[in-house]
Design an enzyme around this catalytic site. Structure first.
Site, PDB file in Angstrom:
ATOM      1  N   TYR A 264       4.114  -4.918  -0.086  1.00  0.00           N
ATOM      2  CA  TYR A 264       2.808  -5.519   0.212  1.00  0.00           C
ATOM      3  C   TYR A 264       2.931  -6.526   1.357  1.00  0.00           C
ATOM      4  CZ  TYR A 264      -1.475  -8.234  -0.417  1.00  0.00           C
ATOM      5  OH  TYR A 264      -2.673  -8.881  -0.207  1.00  0.00           O
TER       6      TYR A 264
ATOM      7  N   LYS B  35       1.261  -6.548   5.259  1.00  0.00           N
ATOM      8  CA  LYS B  35       0.407  -7.636   5.712  1.00  0.00           C
ATOM      9  C   LYS B  35       1.002  -8.355   6.920  1.00  0.00           C
ATOM     10  CE  LYS B  35      -2.973  -7.061   2.886  1.00  0.00           C
ATOM     11  NZ  LYS B  35      -4.311  -6.685   3.405  1.00  0.00           N
TER      12      LYS B  35
END
Length: 262
Positions: free
Chosen positions: A153, A157
């Protein structure tokens, strides 16, 4: 930048930060909003909740290239140009990397990053046709500082941060601004597991992010002075931050387990 009369495309706009951003856009005078989301019922409810707004509703997963192409084709057909693109949709599947399912690795990369690349690519000609264009990309505080158990994740990002910098410089000659927002823990469905923890409200994140875009800010970083200090430490003395993170390693591991919102 003013919002009134702008044509907007947003992904993941039926709940959480995305829906709150739609509320902010409407308060600012936006009346034409294209929304890409997977939940057909929640898409329908937008028209009921926000009367007078002309929604262009595209049901589908942003990981599907054909859904993205369809959205842009419909915008070109209906509006002719696009003023604002908001890349908001995202998912998370946390835990030790060795335990994350392969499919969840692929899905996070596809939705959090690849879809942003492709949708932006398809929208650039429409943004160039506007008098003044803007892109707002929603990253995460984990895109600024790599933390254990959020390797996939956080990496997606962080890629959004780099992509935003690249596109800002690439599109500057065309009067298209690019803003990247970095929310910290926000009280949305994605954070259901952490109910009771102090978090920003999605309304606050939406308002601040939209305002940052209107002001043509490069970054909107949440988390206050503490987050800024961590960012500086991570850049200037990463080994020191390593030691701080190690102090509550097991707590972080336990907290990450079953943190999945897709």
């Amino acid at each position: 930048m003013q919002l009134e009369g702008k044509n907007v495309l947003i992904t993941g706009g039926t709940r959480g930060i995305g829906k709150c951003m739609i509320q902010e856009l409407i308060k600012g005078g936006v009346s034409k909003i294209a929304v890409i989301a997977r939940d057909k019922e929640n898409l329908k409810k937008l028209s009921q909740e926000f009367e007078g707004v002309k929604f262009l509703k595209i049901t589908g997963d942003v990981a599907n290239i054909e859904v993205l192409r369809e959205a842009v084709a419909r915008i070109e057909d209906k509006w002719g140009h696009l003023d604002i693109l908001i890349n908001n949709a995202g998912i998370v599947s946390a835990g030790p990397l060795e335990d994350i399912q392969d499919e969840d690795v692929y899905d996070q990369v596809a939705i959090n990053f690849t879809a942003v690349l492709l949708l932006t690519k398809y929208c650039i000609p429409l943004l160039k046709s506007a008098e003044e264009g803007a892109i707002l990309n929603i990253s995460s505080g984990l895109g600024l500082i790599g933390m254990p158990f959020y390797s996939v994740y956080g990496s997606t990002k962080a890629a959004i941060r780099q992509f935003s910098d690249s596109m800002r410089r690439e599109l500057a000659p065309f009067n298209i601004s690019v803003t990247c927002a970095f929310p910290t823990a926000t009280d949305t469905d994605m954070m259901q597991k952490f109910k009771g923890r102090k978090m920003d409200s999605p309304e606050f994140v939406a308002e601040s992010s939209i305002q940052g875009m209107m002001n043509k800010e490069i970054q909107v970083i949440f988390g206050g002075e503490e987050r800024l200090k961590e960012n500086r430490l991570n850049f200037e003395a990463p080994a020191e931050l390593d030691m701080l993170v190690a102090q509550n390693y097991e707590q972080r591991k336990t907290a990450s387990l079953d943190h999945k919102a897709v």
